[in-house]
Design a protein around this motif. Sequence first.
Motif, PDB file in Angstrom:
ATOM      1  N   PRO A 165      86.661  66.487   5.959  1.00 51.98           N
ATOM      2  CA  PRO A 165      85.275  66.477   5.472  1.00 51.98           C
ATOM      3  C   PRO A 165      84.269  66.665   6.616  1.00 51.98           C
ATOM      4  CG  PRO A 165      86.508  64.635   4.562  1.00 51.98           C
ATOM      5  CD  PRO A 165      87.369  65.237   5.619  1.00 51.98           C
ATOM      6  N   TRP A 166      83.262  67.431   6.387  1.00 55.58           N
ATOM      7  CA  TRP A 166      82.206  67.755   7.357  1.00 55.58           C
ATOM      8  C   TRP A 166      82.731  68.677   8.474  1.00 55.58           C
ATOM      9  CZ3 TRP A 166      77.023  65.627   7.127  1.00 55.58           C
ATOM     10  CH2 TRP A 166      76.831  64.738   6.058  1.00 55.58           C
ATOM     11  N   SER A 167      83.968  69.199   8.368  1.00 58.06           N
ATOM     12  CA  SER A 167      84.450  70.077   9.440  1.00 58.06           C
ATOM     13  C   SER A 167      84.034  71.523   9.198  1.00 58.06           C
ATOM     14  CB  SER A 167      85.969  69.978   9.576  1.00 58.06           C
ATOM     15  OG  SER A 167      86.603  70.563   8.457  1.00 58.06           O
ATOM     16  N   TYR A 168      83.440  71.805   8.044  1.00 59.72           N
ATOM     17  CA  TYR A 168      82.814  73.098   7.761  1.00 59.72           C
ATOM     18  C   TYR A 168      83.733  74.296   7.982  1.00 59.72           C
ATOM     19  CZ  TYR A 168      78.106  74.190   6.186  1.00 59.72           C
ATOM     20  OH  TYR A 168      77.025  74.492   5.403  1.00 59.72           O
ATOM     21  N   GLY A 169      84.975  74.139   7.575  1.00 61.13           N
ATOM     22  CA  GLY A 169      85.887  75.282   7.668  1.00 61.13           C
ATOM     23  C   GLY A 169      86.368  75.569   9.074  1.00 61.13           C
ATOM     24  N   THR A 170      86.339  74.570   9.977  1.00 61.20           N
ATOM     25  CA  THR A 170      86.718  74.855  11.362  1.00 61.20           C
ATOM     26  C   THR A 170      88.051  74.224  11.758  1.00 61.20           C
ATOM     27  OG1 THR A 170      85.487  72.948  12.200  1.00 61.20           O
ATOM     28  CG2 THR A 170      84.305  75.036  12.056  1.00 61.20           C
ATOM     29  N   LEU A 171      88.797  73.745  10.749  1.00 60.67           N
ATOM     30  CA  LEU A 171      90.148  73.249  11.030  1.00 60.67           C
ATOM     31  C   LEU A 171      91.202  74.069  10.289  1.00 60.67           C
ATOM     32  CD1 LEU A 171      89.518  69.384  10.837  1.00 60.67           C
ATOM     33  CD2 LEU A 171      90.015  70.700  12.895  1.00 60.67           C
ATOM     34  N   GLY A 172      90.774  74.819   9.310  1.00 61.06           N
ATOM     35  CA  GLY A 172      91.705  75.625   8.534  1.00 61.06           C
ATOM     36  C   GLY A 172      91.022  76.144   7.283  1.00 61.06           C
ATOM     37  N   ILE A 173      91.754  76.946   6.525  1.00 59.26           N
ATOM     38  CA  ILE A 173      91.218  77.483   5.275  1.00 59.26           C
ATOM     39  C   ILE A 173      91.746  76.619   4.127  1.00 59.26           C
ATOM     40  CG2 ILE A 173      91.135  79.477   3.728  1.00 59.26           C
ATOM     41  CD1 ILE A 173      89.715  80.142   6.287  1.00 59.26           C
ATOM     42  N   LEU A 174      90.832  76.064   3.375  1.00 58.98           N
ATOM     43  CA  LEU A 174      91.191  75.196   2.264  1.00 58.98           C
ATOM     44  C   LEU A 174      91.680  76.048   1.092  1.00 58.98           C
ATOM     45  CD1 LEU A 174      90.846  72.135   1.480  1.00 58.98           C
ATOM     46  CD2 LEU A 174      88.644  72.787   0.515  1.00 58.98           C
ATOM     47  N   THR A 175      92.800  75.633   0.468  1.00 60.25           N
ATOM     48  CA  THR A 175      93.298  76.434  -0.658  1.00 60.25           C
ATOM     49  C   THR A 175      93.418  75.647  -1.959  1.00 60.25           C
ATOM     50  OG1 THR A 175      95.533  76.037   0.136  1.00 60.25           O
ATOM     51  CG2 THR A 175      94.523  78.141   0.748  1.00 60.25           C
ATOM     52  N   ALA A 176      93.509  74.318  -1.882  1.00 56.92           N
ATOM     53  CA  ALA A 176      93.504  73.516  -3.117  1.00 56.92           C
ATOM     54  C   ALA A 176      93.104  72.086  -2.810  1.00 56.92           C
ATOM     55  CB  ALA A 176      94.882  73.539  -3.779  1.00 56.92           C
ATOM     56  N   VAL A 177      92.536  71.427  -3.818  1.00 53.17           N
ATOM     57  CA  VAL A 177      92.088  70.045  -3.663  1.00 53.17           C
ATOM     58  C   VAL A 177      92.497  69.273  -4.907  1.00 53.17           C
ATOM     59  CG1 VAL A 177      90.076  68.540  -3.340  1.00 53.17           C
ATOM     60  CG2 VAL A 177      90.068  70.843  -2.368  1.00 53.17           C
ATOM     61  N   GLU A 178      92.998  68.048  -4.687  1.00 53.11           N
ATOM     62  CA  GLU A 178      93.333  67.195  -5.813  1.00 53.11           C
ATOM     63  C   GLU A 178      92.238  66.137  -5.916  1.00 53.11           C
ATOM     64  OE1 GLU A 178      97.476  64.986  -7.021  1.00 53.11           O
ATOM     65  OE2 GLU A 178      97.197  65.734  -4.995  1.00 53.11           O
TER      66      GLU A 178
ATOM     67  N   LEU B 124      87.973  62.096  16.474  1.00 52.77           N
ATOM     68  CA  LEU B 124      89.135  62.539  15.689  1.00 52.77           C
ATOM     69  C   LEU B 124      89.146  64.068  15.551  1.00 52.77           C
ATOM     70  CD1 LEU B 124      91.558  61.877  13.819  1.00 52.77           C
ATOM     71  CD2 LEU B 124      89.930  61.756  11.924  1.00 52.77           C
ATOM     72  N   TYR B 125      87.960  64.630  15.290  1.00 51.17           N
ATOM     73  CA  TYR B 125      87.815  66.075  15.097  1.00 51.17           C
ATOM     74  C   TYR B 125      88.340  66.860  16.317  1.00 51.17           C
ATOM     75  CZ  TYR B 125      85.223  70.523  14.589  1.00 51.17           C
ATOM     76  OH  TYR B 125      84.870  71.841  14.504  1.00 51.17           O
ATOM     77  N   ASP B 126      87.933  66.436  17.519  1.00 51.18           N
ATOM     78  CA  ASP B 126      88.370  67.124  18.731  1.00 51.18           C
ATOM     79  C   ASP B 126      89.896  67.068  18.870  1.00 51.18           C
ATOM     80  OD1 ASP B 126      85.818  67.798  19.388  1.00 51.18           O
ATOM     81  OD2 ASP B 126      85.535  66.192  20.865  1.00 51.18           O
ATOM     82  N   ARG B 127      90.429  65.875  18.553  1.00 54.77           N
ATOM     83  CA  ARG B 127      91.868  65.725  18.668  1.00 54.77           C
ATOM     84  C   ARG B 127      92.601  66.659  17.689  1.00 54.77           C
ATOM     85  NH1 ARG B 127      94.337  61.096  17.222  1.00 54.77           N
ATOM     86  NH2 ARG B 127      92.375  60.031  16.825  1.00 54.77           N
ATOM     87  N   MET B 128      92.089  66.773  16.482  1.00 46.14           N
ATOM     88  CA  MET B 128      92.729  67.651  15.493  1.00 46.14           C
ATOM     89  C   MET B 128      92.584  69.120  15.884  1.00 46.14           C
ATOM     90  SD  MET B 128      94.221  65.795  13.292  1.00 46.14           S
ATOM     91  CE  MET B 128      94.544  64.699  14.649  1.00 46.14           C
ATOM     92  N   ARG B 129      91.447  69.470  16.492  1.00 45.36           N
ATOM     93  CA  ARG B 129      91.258  70.867  16.931  1.00 45.36           C
ATOM     94  C   ARG B 129      92.270  71.228  18.001  1.00 45.36           C
ATOM     95  NH1 ARG B 129      87.272  74.589  15.694  1.00 45.36           N
ATOM     96  NH2 ARG B 129      86.837  74.991  17.886  1.00 45.36           N
ATOM     97  N   ASP B 130      92.583  70.276  18.872  1.00 45.53           N
ATOM     98  CA  ASP B 130      93.613  70.524  19.892  1.00 45.53           C
ATOM     99  C   ASP B 130      94.975  70.633  19.247  1.00 45.53           C
ATOM    100  OD1 ASP B 130      91.958  70.654  21.983  1.00 45.53           O
ATOM    101  OD2 ASP B 130      92.187  68.558  22.615  1.00 45.53           O
TER     102      ASP B 130
ATOM    103  N   ALA C 182      90.769  80.082  16.840  1.00 38.42           N
ATOM    104  CA  ALA C 182      90.693  80.491  15.442  1.00 38.42           C
ATOM    105  C   ALA C 182      89.326  80.247  14.806  1.00 38.42           C
ATOM    106  CB  ALA C 182      91.769  79.749  14.646  1.00 38.42           C
ATOM    107  N   PHE C 183      88.731  79.106  15.121  1.00 36.46           N
ATOM    108  CA  PHE C 183      87.467  78.748  14.461  1.00 36.46           C
ATOM    109  C   PHE C 183      86.474  78.204  15.481  1.00 36.46           C
ATOM    110  CE2 PHE C 183      91.104  77.612  11.665  1.00 36.46           C
ATOM    111  CZ  PHE C 183      90.932  78.570  10.675  1.00 36.46           C
TER     112      PHE C 183
END
Length: 501
Positions: A200-213, A474-480, A487-488
């Motif tokens: 949430p709030w990553s604005y498409g910069t960790l991957g492309i979302l394809t489905a949500v439950e 957390l965001y920086d860690r996930m980007r690494d 990519a983004f």
Amino acid sequence: MAKGYTLTEHILINYRWVFVCLFLLPISFFYDLWFYLRNWLIFKLTSAPKQHDNKVKYVQKQIREWASQGKKTHMCTARPGWQTVCFRIPKYKNTFKKIQVDLVDILEIDIEKQTVRVEPLVSMGQLTATLNPQGWTIPVLPEIDDLTVGGLVMGTGIESSSHKYGLFQHICLSYELVLADGSCVKCSKEEHPELFYAIPWSYGTLGILTAVEIKLIPAKKFVKLNYKGVFGSENIAKEFTRVSKDLNNEFVEALGFSEDEAVIMTGTLVDEGEVGKINAIGKWYKPWFFLHVKKMLNKNDCVTEYIPLRDYYHRHTRSIFWELQDIIPFGNNPIFRFVLGWMMPPKISLLKLTQTDAIKKLYENNHVLQDMLVPIETFQNSVRIFKETFNIYPIWLCPFILPNNPGMLMPKNNTKMLYVDIGLYGVPNVKNFKPRDDMRKIERYVTEVKGFQMLYADTYMSKEEFRNMFNHSLYDRMRDKYECKEAFPEVYDKVSRSARL
Ligand SMILES: Cc1cc2nc3c(=O)[nH]c(=O)nc-3n(C[C@H](O)[C@H](O)[C@H](O)COP(=O)(O)OP(=O)(O)OC[C@H]3O[C@@H](n4cnc5c(N)ncnc54)[C@H](O)[C@@H]3O)c2cc1C
Ligand SMILES: *[C@@H]1O[C@H](CO)[C@@H](O)[C@H](O)[C@H]1NC(C)=O
Ligand SMILES: *[C@@H]1O[C@H](CO)[C@@H](O)[C@H](O)[C@H]1NC(C)=O
């Protein structure tokens, strides 16, 4: 005539309604009709859920292609910038590798688990139209019909039930994503929890979302809505805080009409309405909702109405809160409503697509569109500071609970806390409004009180200031970890004022 505009620009700005009424309204109407028929047909034939896997594979294929071609630029979704519900157009759409994401369908409604699985381009209007007749709904249903699940997950979403259920991200149970290496993962509180909280709030910069439950709750026929006029800034803050903490209220929202006048609305879900008190506010000939609410200031007592659920959900859609009064000044006139009201509102996307430079300039210098999320104890002070800086009324007031989850949005003191979204939409009514300086002042204030600015809005913060407002740890860690750098871009580089037209 507005300062600094030529005669042509003046005509384009002041008579924009001619164009909007003659062209945009009918086009918007047919565009919606086409989508409605398409979705109905597809869901009936249930072909879409079967195609989901193929569509995800196509996203993967495009990302692998990008890698094999040398990762030359960053990637973004191919959805054109003018289609999003945000008054700006991102610049990066012209230069990035665009990934086609044709994921527009509701995949599965699981009554037993009480969940719905959807693709990211499913809109709120589409979701209520499908779920409500079957007796279901989602706990937080953001207002405007055209908002999409993807945008609400990656940006954010809020509604008058958020004091109870949190933001849109807090009702999502899992995300399916295609990552920068082309792999497809599902994350939830149990599976890859760190990624789940970073989305949430990553604005498409960790991957492309394809489905949500998303979680489901039972729907009822009506919202029993109480309107109460409250006067005096201190009273308003107190009463608003009190009703926001009372979880017997399924819905809480207020419209402020001046610093000392507000109508506070509280609602519950019910199956039966009282004769004579049912008001289908969504019908095309009905007055704009914010003006209907304003009238409640003159009533001595609390007023109660029963509003059909879907009408309630989309109560601000027809007038786009109060944005439309500046574009079609006579839009609430009864004659207009009867003749053309059934086509309202024009689509925000088409309004954007047809903006001339003069209108963009006018908006930049004379228009504010912001949602500021601040801790509820700063309510009175925040409203006062926004009034001194902009003096825009009405203002939208919507409470929400912010749980202490890891991610971009950490609540003050690291404990679950009540916040309020203060929405400012319209023309500032102060002498010498300076968009940049005044916004920077407000951004500093919001950061100081541990609040947040919504990502769709113009931000004038520097990258450092932005990182100060939003916790990037957390965001920086996930980007690494997921190799996102090539990519983004970072969120800031997608949302800062200089990244948008
Ligand atoms: C006039 C107006 C009214 C609004 N009203 C409300 C309201 O009532 N309630 C509310 O909560 N908010 C409201 N908002 C704010 C709104 O929630 C945000 O602008 C939201 O992010 C927009 O959603 P969208 O569907 O247009 O998404 P987009 O703007 O298209 O998407 C936002 C970002 O998410 C990313 N993204 C989208 N889909 C994907 C995907 N599949 N994969 C990866 N990344 C993706 C993209 O990078 C994009 O930059 C309003 C905004 C405006 C301008
Ligand atoms: C948060 O902490 C501050 C001190 O840092 C304190 O004054 C305030 O009361 C706390 N707020 C809550 C809601 O606990
Ligand atoms: C940001 O979040 C992390 C936990 O993810 C925390 O350790 C850190 O103190 C937070 N930073 C700030 C400035 O609050």
